[in-house]
Design a protein around this motif. Structure first.
Motif, short mmCIF file in Angstrom:
data_model
loop_
_atom_site.label_atom_id
_atom_site.label_comp_id
_atom_site.label_asym_id
_atom_site.label_seq_id
_atom_site.Cartn_x
_atom_site.Cartn_y
_atom_site.Cartn_z
N GLY A 1 -4.43 -10.77 -6.98
CA GLY A 1 -4.21 -9.56 -6.20
C GLY A 1 -4.78 -9.70 -4.81
N THR A 2 -4.34 -8.85 -3.91
CA THR A 2 -4.91 -8.76 -2.57
C THR A 2 -5.05 -7.29 -2.21
N ALA A 3 -6.09 -6.98 -1.47
CA ALA A 3 -6.31 -5.63 -0.97
C ALA A 3 -6.42 -5.68 0.54
N ALA A 4 -5.68 -4.84 1.22
CA ALA A 4 -5.76 -4.72 2.68
C ALA A 4 -6.25 -3.31 2.98
N ILE A 5 -7.52 -3.19 3.35
CA ILE A 5 -8.12 -1.89 3.57
C ILE A 5 -9.45 -2.10 4.30
N LEU B 1 -25.18 3.34 -8.64
CA LEU B 1 -24.98 3.86 -9.99
C LEU B 1 -25.67 5.21 -10.14
N GLU B 2 -26.89 5.30 -9.68
CA GLU B 2 -27.64 6.56 -9.80
C GLU B 2 -26.93 7.70 -9.09
N ALA B 3 -26.39 7.41 -7.89
CA ALA B 3 -25.68 8.44 -7.13
C ALA B 3 -24.40 8.85 -7.82
N LEU B 4 -23.67 7.90 -8.37
CA LEU B 4 -22.43 8.21 -9.08
C LEU B 4 -22.71 9.09 -10.30
N GLN B 5 -23.75 8.77 -11.03
CA GLN B 5 -24.07 9.54 -12.23
C GLN B 5 -24.58 10.95 -11.90
N ARG B 6 -25.28 11.10 -10.78
CA ARG B 6 -25.85 12.40 -10.42
C ARG B 6 -24.90 13.29 -9.63
N HIS B 7 -24.18 12.66 -8.69
CA HIS B 7 -23.40 13.45 -7.75
C HIS B 7 -21.89 13.13 -7.76
N GLY B 8 -21.48 12.15 -8.55
CA GLY B 8 -20.09 11.77 -8.56
C GLY B 8 -19.73 10.85 -7.40
N LEU B 9 -18.45 10.73 -7.14
CA LEU B 9 -17.93 9.82 -6.10
C LEU B 9 -17.32 10.64 -4.98
N ARG B 10 -17.69 10.28 -3.76
CA ARG B 10 -17.13 10.94 -2.59
C ARG B 10 -16.42 9.89 -1.73
N ILE B 11 -15.19 10.19 -1.34
CA ILE B 11 -14.42 9.31 -0.47
C ILE B 11 -14.10 10.07 0.82
N GLU B 12 -14.51 9.49 1.94
CA GLU B 12 -14.18 10.03 3.25
C GLU B 12 -13.12 9.14 3.85
N SER B 13 -11.92 9.67 4.02
CA SER B 13 -10.77 8.80 4.33
C SER B 13 -9.83 9.42 5.34
N VAL B 14 -9.25 8.55 6.16
CA VAL B 14 -8.21 8.99 7.08
C VAL B 14 -6.97 9.44 6.32
N LYS B 15 -6.89 9.09 5.05
CA LYS B 15 -5.77 9.50 4.21
C LYS B 15 -6.10 10.73 3.36
N GLY B 16 -7.21 11.36 3.65
CA GLY B 16 -7.61 12.56 2.93
C GLY B 16 -8.90 12.35 2.16
N PRO C 1 -25.04 5.58 -0.91
CA PRO C 1 -24.81 5.46 -2.35
C PRO C 1 -23.86 6.57 -2.85
N GLY C 2 -22.79 6.14 -3.52
CA GLY C 2 -21.83 7.10 -4.04
C GLY C 2 -20.84 7.62 -3.02
N VAL C 3 -20.89 7.11 -1.79
CA VAL C 3 -20.00 7.57 -0.72
C VAL C 3 -19.27 6.39 -0.11
N ILE C 4 -17.95 6.46 -0.08
CA ILE C 4 -17.12 5.39 0.49
C ILE C 4 -16.39 5.94 1.70
N THR C 5 -16.49 5.24 2.81
CA THR C 5 -15.80 5.64 4.03
C THR C 5 -14.64 4.69 4.29
N HIS C 6 -13.46 5.25 4.41
CA HIS C 6 -12.23 4.48 4.64
C HIS C 6 -11.72 4.79 6.03
N THR C 7 -11.61 3.75 6.88
CA THR C 7 -11.28 3.97 8.29
C THR C 7 -9.93 3.42 8.74
N SER C 8 -9.29 2.58 7.95
CA SER C 8 -8.02 1.98 8.39
C SER C 8 -6.85 2.88 8.03
#
Length: 307
Positions: A123-127, A35-50, A134-141
Motif C-alpha cells: 500500500g501507499t499513503a499520500a497525506i 495511548l493514555e490520551a486515546l483512552q481518556r479523551h478519544g481521538l481528535r482529527i483537525e483536518s482541512v477535510k473536516g 497525544p490523541g490529536v492528529i493534524t492533517h494539512t494537505s
C-alpha cells in the motif's frame, strides 16, 4: 468491517478515525502518552477535510487481547516493522489482510516471513499529517489518498471489500494491480521530500523557489528513478517532470515526517529512505551522489537526541 490500526500514529490514526466515524469496528494500537490520551479523551482529527472528534475509541497496547480482524492498516515507523509484525500475529487470522502504508519500498518483503505471503498487501499513503499532541492528529494537505494491492497482482475479495468500505467512508482509495510500481513512485518523491526538507530544515515552498535547491530536489528524484530502473521497475521518462508538477501544486508549507521528527529530536527513518537508495546504488552500481550527501549530512541525527 473489523479493522486494526497498527499503530494510531499520524497516518493510521487519521484513516482509522475516518473508518470508525463511518461505523466500522476499529481498534487502535498505541503506547505511552498517545495511548493514555486515546483512552481518556478519544481521538481528535483537525483536518482541512473536516474536523472529527471520536470521544470514545477502542485503544490498547496489547494485540493478544484482541480477536482477529478483517484488515490491519499497518503504518508503524520503519525501524519497528519486524517487532510490530510479531506483535500483531494474534489478530491475523486466515482471512486477514495486512496492508502496509509505510514509507520505504520493502515492507511487504519484511512482513511476509512473519505473517505469511497471502496476508500481507502492499500500500501507499499520500497525506500530510502529524501528531500535534497525544490523541490529536493534524492533517494539512488537500489530499489524503490510499492505494493498495497485492504485489503478485492477483485479485483479492477481502481487499476489494475493504476498498469498497473505505470509499463508502469517504476515503480516496484505489485498488491497484501495479502496487510495486506505485510504491516506487511514492518512494521517489518521498526520498526527495524527506531528504531535502530534512537537510535544509525548510518546507517544500522555499526549496522549489531557490534554483539551486530546486535543481537538487529534482536531481535526487532522478537518482532514485535510476536505482528503481536498475531493479527492473518500469518508471517512465517523464515521471520526474510529473512529480515536479505535483510538487509545485502542493502547499508551500509541505514537509516530510522526517523533518517533523528531526525538529522534535526523534529517531529518523533515514536509513530506509536516502540510506536505502545509497545501499541499493552500491549494490546495483548506480551512482547516487546527491542521496549520499543527504544521508551523510543527516546521519548524525538519525537516532534522535537520545541516540
Amino acid at each position: 468491517m473489523r479493522i486494526g490500526i497498527m499503530a494510531a500514529g499520524a497516518v493510521g490514526g487519521y484513516f482509522g478515525g475516518r473508518l470508525m466515524a463511518a461505523g466500522h469496528d476499529v481498534v487502535f494500537f498505541a503506547r505511552g502518552k498517545n495511548l493514555e490520551a486515546l483512552q481518556r479523551h478519544g481521538l481528535r482529527i483537525e483536518s482541512v477535510k473536516g474536523d472529527l472528534h471520536l470521544p470514545k475509541v477502542d485503544a490498547t497496547d496489547d494485540p493478544k487481547a484482541v480477536a482477529p480482524v478483517d484488515i490491519v492498516l499497518f503504518a508503524v515507523k520503519l525501524w519497528d516493522t519486524e517487532a510490530a509484525g510479531e506483535l500483531i500475529r494474534p489478530i491475523v487470522g486466515p482471512g486477514t489482510r495486512v496492508i502496509t502504508f509505510q514509507n520505504g519500498v520493502d515492507s511487504v518483503e519484511r512482513l511476509a516471513p512473519i505473517l505469511g505471503e497471502d496476508a500481507v498487501v502492499g500500500g501507499t499513503a499520500a497525506i500530510a499529517t502529524v501528531i500535534s499532541a497525544p490523541g490529536v492528529i493534524t492533517h494539512t494537505s488537500p489530499f489524503a489518498q490510499l492505494r493498495c494491492g497485492r504485489v503478485d497482482g492477483k485479485p483479492d475479495a477481502k481487499l476489494s471489500a475493504f476498498t469498497d468500505a473505505a470509499k463508502a467512508a469517504g476515503i480516496d482509495i484505489t485498488l491497484t494491480d501495479t502496487i510495486d510500481i506505485d510504491r516506487w513512485k511514492k518512494f521517489v518523491f518521498l526520498v526527495a521530500l524527506s531528504g531535502m526538507t530534512g537537510a535544509t530544515r525548510v518546507s517544500l515552498g522555499p526549496i522549489l523557489a531557490d534554483p539551486d535547491t530546486r535543481a537538487m530536489f529534482e536531481g535526487v528524484m532522478r537518482e532514485v528513478v535510476a536505482v528503481g530502473r536498475a531493479k527492473g521497475v518500469r518508471l517512465t521518462d517523464d515521471f520526474v517532470a510529473e512529480r515536479m508538477r505535483f510538487a509545485e501544486g502542493s502547499p508551500p508549507t509541505f514537509k516530510a515526517s522526517l523533518l517533523h521528527d528531526l525538529e522534535r529530536g526523534n529517531r529518523l527513518e533515514l536509513d530506509w529512505l536516502a540510506g536505502r537508495v545509497v545501499a541499493l546504488g552500491r549494490e546495483l552500481g548506480v551512482p547516487v551522489p546527491l542521496n549520499a550527501a543527504i544521508y551523510t549530512v543527516l546521519k548524525p541525527h538519525r537516532m534522535g537526541r537520545g541516540g
